[in-house]
Design a protein around this motif. Structure first.
Motif, short mmCIF file in Angstrom:
data_model
loop_
_atom_site.label_atom_id
_atom_site.label_comp_id
_atom_site.label_asym_id
_atom_site.label_seq_id
_atom_site.Cartn_x
_atom_site.Cartn_y
_atom_site.Cartn_z
N SER A 147 30.65 3.98 8.81
CA SER A 147 32.06 3.66 9.02
C SER A 147 32.42 2.47 8.15
CB SER A 147 32.35 3.35 10.49
OG SER A 147 31.75 2.14 10.86
N ASP A 148 33.71 2.26 8.02
CA ASP A 148 34.22 1.11 7.30
C ASP A 148 33.81 -0.16 8.05
OD1 ASP A 148 36.80 -0.88 7.20
OD2 ASP A 148 36.47 0.15 5.29
N LYS A 149 33.35 -1.17 7.32
CA LYS A 149 32.86 -2.39 7.95
C LYS A 149 33.95 -3.09 8.77
CE LYS A 149 30.56 -6.76 6.97
NZ LYS A 149 29.96 -7.63 5.97
N GLU A 150 35.14 -3.19 8.21
CA GLU A 150 36.24 -3.86 8.92
C GLU A 150 36.61 -3.11 10.19
OE1 GLU A 150 40.86 -5.26 8.21
OE2 GLU A 150 39.63 -4.73 6.48
N LEU A 151 36.62 -1.77 10.11
CA LEU A 151 36.92 -0.96 11.29
C LEU A 151 35.90 -1.23 12.38
CD1 LEU A 151 38.40 1.35 12.78
CD2 LEU A 151 36.90 2.94 11.55
N ARG A 152 34.61 -1.25 12.01
CA ARG A 152 33.56 -1.50 12.98
C ARG A 152 33.73 -2.88 13.63
NH1 ARG A 152 28.86 -3.93 14.05
NH2 ARG A 152 27.23 -2.76 15.09
#
Length: 100
Positions: A11-16
């Motif tokens: 997943s996208d790091k910022e989303l996580r």
């Protein structure tokens, strides 16, 4: 206890990070949140939230504006006689016929 399996995905790091912060504020970790998601999926036998495309509707004002725009475009087109229109149709059909 049922046999455990490892689930991995990217997943996208910022989303996580955003999700981790939300779940921590709710008093749980990301793994617990995903287990809850999977349990709820099993309970409802589908996605545990509505998954539908938004309904696109045009307001009366938007429809009138679109019609007016099309009329304005058509006003700039040269007038054609019925014979000229039929000639264009015949030429177009002739181009589409398979060549022997």
């Amino acid at each position: 206890m049922a046999e455990q399996v490892l689930n991995q995905f990217r997943s996208d790091k910022e989303l996580r990070e955003d999700c981790v912060a939300i779940y921590e504020a709710l008093g749980m970790d990301l793994n617990t949140a995903f287990r809850m998601f999977m349990e709820r999926t099993r309970m409802v036998r589908g996605l545990p939230f509505p998954a539908v495309l938004p309904e696109t509707r045009m307001t009366r004002i938007e429809a009138q504006r679109a019609i007016d725009d099309l009329r304005a475009e058509a006003a700039d087109l040269p007038e054609m006689s019925l014979d000229e229109i039929n000639a264009e149709i015949r030429a177009s059909r002739a181009e589409r016929k398979p060549r022997e």
